[in-house]
Motif scaffolding. Sequence first.
Motif, PDB file in Angstrom:
ATOM      1  N   ASP A 143       0.818  -1.211   0.000  1.00 60.23           N
ATOM      2  CA  ASP A 143       0.000   0.000   0.000  1.00 60.23           C
ATOM      3  C   ASP A 143       0.855   1.266   0.000  1.00 60.23           C
ATOM      4  N   ASN A 144       1.888   1.304   0.846  1.00 64.62           N
ATOM      5  CA  ASN A 144       2.742   2.493   0.928  1.00 64.62           C
ATOM      6  C   ASN A 144       4.143   2.073   1.353  1.00 64.62           C
ATOM      7  N   GLN A 170       4.427   9.096  -1.211  1.00 59.27           N
ATOM      8  CA  GLN A 170       3.386   9.078  -2.245  1.00 59.27           C
ATOM      9  C   GLN A 170       2.293  10.101  -1.986  1.00 59.27           C
ATOM     10  N   GLU A 214       3.804  12.608   5.082  1.00 58.00           N
ATOM     11  CA  GLU A 214       3.435  11.318   4.482  1.00 58.00           C
ATOM     12  C   GLU A 214       2.813  10.394   5.513  1.00 58.00           C
ATOM     13  N   TYR A 255      -1.091   9.191   5.724  1.00 57.36           N
ATOM     14  CA  TYR A 255      -1.390   7.751   5.635  1.00 57.36           C
ATOM     15  C   TYR A 255      -2.158   7.271   6.877  1.00 57.36           C
TER      16      TYR A 255
END
Length: 1929
Positions: free
Chosen positions: A76-77, A125, A133, A137
């Motif tokens: 996912d990340n 991202q 980030e 998230y």
Amino acid sequence: MASIGKQPATGGGETSGGPKMGRTLSRKMTRIQTTHDVQQEEDAPAPPAPADSELVPASLASIVPILRVANEIEQDNPRVAYLCRFHAFEKAHNLDPTSSMRGVRQFKTYLLRRLERDEAETRPQLARNDPKEIQKYYQRYYETYIKEGAAKIKPADMAKHYQILSVLHDVLKTVVPPERVEDEIKRYAKEVERKKGHFAQFNILPLHVSGASEIMELPEIRAALSALRKVDNLPRPRLQSTANSQNLTNNTLVHNDGDHSIHDLLDWLGIVFRFQKGNVANQREHLVLLLANIDIRKRTQDDYALLDSTTVSKLAKQVFKNYRSWCDYLHCPCNIKPSSFEASGIVHEDAQQRELLYIGLYFLIWGEASNIRFMPECLCYIFHHMANELDGILNSNVHSVTGAFFEPIYQGEEESFLQNIVTPIYKVLVKEVQRSRHGSVSHSRWRNYDDLNEYFWSKECFHDLGWPINPQAHFFMHPKATKSEHDQNITGRRRLKTNFVEVRTFWHLFRSFERMWTFFILAFQAMLIIAWSPSGSLTAFFDPDVFRRVLSIFITAAFLNFFQATLDIILSWKAWGSKQYTQILRYLLKFAVATAWIIILSASYSGSIENPTGLIKLFSNWAGNWRNQSLYTYAIIIYMLPNIFSALLFLLPPLRRSVELSNSRVFILLMWWAQPKLYVGRGMHEDMLSLLKYTLFWILLLISKLAFSYYVEIYPLVEPTKMIMAIGAPNYAWHEFFPYLQHNIGVVITIWAPIVLVYFMDTQIWYAIFSTIFGGIHGAFSHLGEIRTLGMLRSRFETVPSVFTENLMPTPNEKNSKDQMERMNIAKFSHIWNEFISSLREEDLISNRERDLLLVPYSFGGISVVQWPPFLLASKIPIALDMAKDFKKKDDKELINKIKHDKHMISAVIECYETLRDILKELLIDEHEKRFIDNICKAVELSITTEHNFLVKFRMSELPLLSAKLAKLLNLLKGDNEDVESYESQIVTVLQDIMEIITQDVMTSGHGTSSVENRPKFSNLNLNLMEDASWKEKVDRLHLLLTIKESAIDVPINLDARRRITFFANSLFMDLPPTPKVRNMLSFSVLTPYYKEDVLYSEEELKKENEDGISTLFYLQKIYPDEWKNFLERVKFDNSDNMDELRHWVSYRGQTLARTVRGMMYYRRALRLQCFLDTAKDRDILGGFRTYSPDENNQDHILARALAIADMKFTYVVSCQVYGLQKKSTEARDRSCYTNILNLMLNHHSLRVAYIDEAEETVDNKTQKCYYSVLVKGGDKFDEEIYRIKLPGKPTDIGEGKPENQNHAIIFTRGEALQTIDMNQDNYLEEAFKIRNVLGEFLRPKYQKHPPTILGLREHIFTGSVSSLAWFMSNQETSFVTIGQRILANPLKVRFHYGHPDIFDRIFHLTRGGISKASKIINLSEDIFSGFNSTLRGGNVTHHEYMQVGKGRDVGLNQISIFEAKVSKGNGEQTLSRDVYRLGRRFDFYRMLSFYFTTVGFYFSSMITVLTVYVFLYGRLYLVMSGLEKSILEDPRIQQNNKPLENALASQSVFQLGLLLVLPMVMEVGLEKGFRTAIGEFIIMQLQLASVFFTFQLGTKAHYFGRTILHGGAKYSATGRGFVVFHAKFADNYRMYSRSHFVKGLELMILLVVYEVYGHSYRSSSLYLFVTMSMWFLVVSWLFAPFIFNPSGFEWQKTVDDWTDWKKWMGNRGGIGIAVDRSWESWWETEHEHLKSTSIRGRMLEIILALRFLIFQYGIVYHLNIAHNSRSVLVYGLSWLVMLTVLLVLKMVSMGRRGFGTDFQLMFRILKGLLFLGFVSVMTVLFVVCNLTLSDVFAALLGFMPTGWSILLIGQACRPLVRRLGFWDSIKELGRAYEYIMGMVIFVPIVVLSWFPFVSEFQTRLLFNQAFSRGLQISMILAGRKDSNMYGS
């Protein structure tokens, strides 16, 4: 790594890039192997690399959740995952900055490299920098899964999301400065922190999990929780202010003032007494489930809020029964006083609360006690004092008034209880084991579990140990050993052992079973006296003189009693320090009284004999005026008074039980003389009926045995004995040292010795006969074998549903009509039966077609008749059609009667008619078309029922055509065609054809059904029905009934499927307890210990080929061809696809953990279905197709509740001891095991794995190992830890491995019952349906007075088809677990626990020491000791045969022998144990006989059987070498009547065959398969040399049993559980059987040869064969069985290879680290290890036994021609001179080889040349001058070889002395020479036989004949030829 710092970036102004590692990441590090770098075997494929979270060292366990989160969110990340790993790295560094703990440095290195790679490869991202980030998230994750998904996501998944958010927040705090964290993030984090405790990991009960959970909605669970959560009135404890107090707040709710808040009573107890949190959590669930399960059985209503008033009291009664008994025994006040509650006016709730506190306290003590759980009275002692503290705390009202805090004696950290109470006692255990040198030292020199536990059987423990525990108490003192190897100067030596000393001596057998030996000795004496009388008839007993002599048996009895008293003193000497003075006084008085009785009886008897002589005259003179016959009579009466009193008590068992169980000092005083006061072994008396049954059994047996002994063994030998005694002095053939012995006493002893041994042994054979008869009768009355074939099942199948409902379903509340009841019975039965049949298909035992034939329809669907499974109705329709077609008469009734004659045929006809009618009407849409069908049906029915002109109106000859068209129609309706239009048109066409045939061909007036214009088109069809499963089932069934033309009598084909179906059906007719509803049944757990066995075979293991090129997969394809075919049909297997399915298929045919887990999880599946049937309404069950669905993902409320109740009732724990080590291991096999176990947990959500975790912790700046018991379950991808409980040390270091493994995991089991299952077992779904019935045995009214504590179950040995050996073992084991245990349980009442799958009363055993005993060595056979313990503590062991569990057994000879050796060694240790002694002494006489002959007596009898052969042959050797046999046989008086003597010589040989021991096997097979089958199998077994196998096993039992008792050395031996189709090398067989069989076989062979050679001149060869035939059979069996039963044992190339390998092994030098299979020297050292630790007594006995070999030399030298018939002792002296000369020459050669062999080759050659010339010269002189002959040379070799072996044995026994003298190397070389000779003697016949190819072929057929009969292509297997496609069909 000390310079690692946190990321410097703090602001949002930073650009990309993560935490700056600065010089840390650039720091140069040395490359070392990391945990991830696994060394692989050469050419071995690397297994998949585990995730980094699974590589974490135990000391860094706290970072595992962080790494798992990183792995979870990686896809996912990746950047946030990187930040998580960096946080984990920092945390690891903080935990161990110096990387000093094991594996930390490697792991840090690995993680650092991963971070370096991720740093370069990942970028944010969602934002421009890391702080933003991770915040974005976090916010997105929370809103997605918590805010929006809370209502949709399951609680288990919610727990995962909360854990991820919690970890992410921790990472966020290290990345983002506090002032930069957004407010919304803070709010989310607080919400997560507040709620995450509600989603903690749980075991069964989600006690803290929010959201609806079906199991938590059960009223019994809510009521139990409500009772436990009543804490308002308890005093509030105070937490000590400690450094770790802040850490506790993470997992415990805390008040604002800093004190822990308390949710329930367990929390309160945990804080007060400082128990571990994991222990508290574990016992909380344990107690809640116990209370809930007990409470629900008392309820009738469905909803309630409070526990029943008696629930807690009932549980308390069970838990504290042993504690109360202990208090009563020690006469100390019990610290549980429930009666005072009511008296003091306390309300019921408070009384219940206090009882719950006591129960909770005991469970918490037990849960944290570790190894101390094996010491139940030690737990009682701890509980006694802690309960007293608890009572004081609860009664201290001042605390609640003043607010003052109370303080228990032990306080401090959370682990205070562990550190202050458990650990000191554990350290005592550790020190004792260290003193035992892991069991190699004599038992008498160290204290085992029993010794330490029995310390608490004395009130002295209160004064000595005290409370708080006194570290200076005697309990903690450890004697100090001197430097002497065998003696110890021990401080406080007399306090060493407690109550009993395990001394290595055979006299334990006499001491434990003295009454039995006394009986047999006295009976032998009486029979001998009667047989010696002039008449020899039994009526001579009434002759006054004979009767007076018979009365002398009482003097013998007095001597035996004296001997027993002496043994008691000698063997218990080292335990006197622990005994009370009254017990010591009793020993001394017993000795004094026994001495007095010898004098009194001898003196009075001598006075009753006329004309006394010798010793009798001396006693007569001493008696003086008391010379009166009546004095002896009075003496006997007085002597017998205690026995008479015992006999009266024996006849009144309730009185005896009451007296023994009473703790009244008066009764203790009265019983003091009869038996010493002891905590266990009291009141073990059965009810009157049981007493009468086993008494009758033994009276009949003893009458038969004594009659046989008298008429066959004793009486025939008396007359020859008298004749021999009457012969004068014989002519001796050697120098006789005692030439003037009167009456040829030496000959008499020689003849009678084997007969006496047979007399004491043959009771075992009589037991085999009687147990066979009684067991067979009992089995027949139990309905065993009533349905043993499919034909029998077919004939009784109609009654099966009703019997099933009666025996396997709860009694319904409502009353229905008979028809409704029948339909309901079949509907319920169909669910169970079809699930059973489906399981057979899943296991590939049946094909799809067979499954369809066996299924029963779930609903009737409007059919007027019962729809039986198609296998009953197969071919009935085609036959009926043929009957109708060929019927020429016009009378309907005759045809109908012919069809009705077969009830299944008429049922099939009606069902087909009605089903076809319904299918057609449902298929048609148009009403006109439906009426058309109705008209046809009406015409049919009227013609049959009313008009009786069916044959007139319908043409029967057209029915076959109609049937064919109908089959075509049904086939189309079954199909699944994508082109609907063409498909529909085909159906319409066939349907029109059918109607045309009916109206125009079949019906004579069919044209009148409707006009041509109005005739239906049948074009409008409802094809949507084809998607309806219920309708499709009808179509399939009708198609089957119409098309099956052959009989289904052979369905199913698979033999195992047949066996299971017939056994299940048969068991329904047996005596089952009433069936409760699942909710009301007893709850239970299954526990399986696992070490390092196979879990699931890998692809490489499937394909790996043996030396013959045979892979495991190929082998199984040929062994199970039908199952392989079914597998291919089910899976559609391709060469590359479905490899997991293939691995499982193979593993399910081996002895793997995967097979066991699959079998045990059937319990949950069965309970789930049964619970559904219990709760579903009748209309749901009758409603249609398969209302119940096993798919857990598609459940309604009923199924969800069924699952919840199943989880509440059943728990499965596998104790994978080394799972934690396998998880961290770098070895491929360990990693494979870990992965497979993890997959098992992931696939079976209710499976739990317990393991011992090893971690390193820093305490006082020192690193030390810590151990934990951990319970895990399967999570999303990895295991999830549920409980972690710290241990005082490594538990498996103390006792035997398996019981210690079970003990550490038993705390995680649940329920009131516990089934113990080995990991080589299997279970079956149909048997799992009976579990609630089996558990009902615990509550059965017939056991009310003596409820069972262990329920025995029968086993099916599933490895019997592999080879003939496996078949023999299977039959032997099957007879034991069926007829053997059946007779043990009833009538003999001596069944114990012989391994798994017995079911324990869990509460009874957890309060009495557990389900096994674990002391090193003595408890080697740990299972049976739990049965001993249960019986000694008042338990009752029963046996039930209506349920069976699968079990694998060893299948190769070496495996079987290792197993038999282990069991034999275990029985040797049992002989020495206190349990056997106490049972033998405290059972009544007849039950004691049962106990002896079914445990250690069986092995002692086996040893006596072998000893009889030795005694017989050495006796014959004495007779033939001394010349006595020749003198006797040539005496005219003997020659006139030598038949009795010949019979006497041969009578014992009959018993060597031991064929009678297979009688139980034949009886059981006869019962269950039919006696014709049994006789056939018996004959086949004999043709396959089963007698050779059993005779060989006799040698194994005798050798290891005897050696263990004499020298010890017993230890657990892993047999290996693989598929044995490989060839064992000669060296392997030689190593394994050299001492146990080959040496003994060669010795017996030499004896037989000498006996024949030196006696042939005067003895007929027929007499020799008659006498020695069975012995030659034994010799051949012992020498060559390992090669006969060795695959390819006579193949020439393998024989050559074996010889090369054996020579290499013999020549290799040994040394440290050289394995026994690499060098003869290493093996030789290991083989005699038992002599290193044996006692002086053992060494002396070994030396004495070795002296027997000298008789060969002594006898033979006088028969040499060179002796010239001289009888001088100088002849023997000269023979020793020759012997010493030979040994000296050998020594010179040996020294010369070492001294000159390398540097002075010439000197060494000259020395050998001189020795050779000298030898030739001496031999020449002897031949020429002294008349030496060639026969003398061979005779001398025969005489001197045993002498050399004797010297070798004596040298080994005196090893320390021989070493000091410097002769040890010579002894070793002598041993090597003998090993060469023995190997050659055994190998030569193998070479000769290997030369002939047909021998190898015959052996192959011999070994694998059983597999041949099932289609095994063994020739292909052994030749290594395989099909080109091994995966093909």
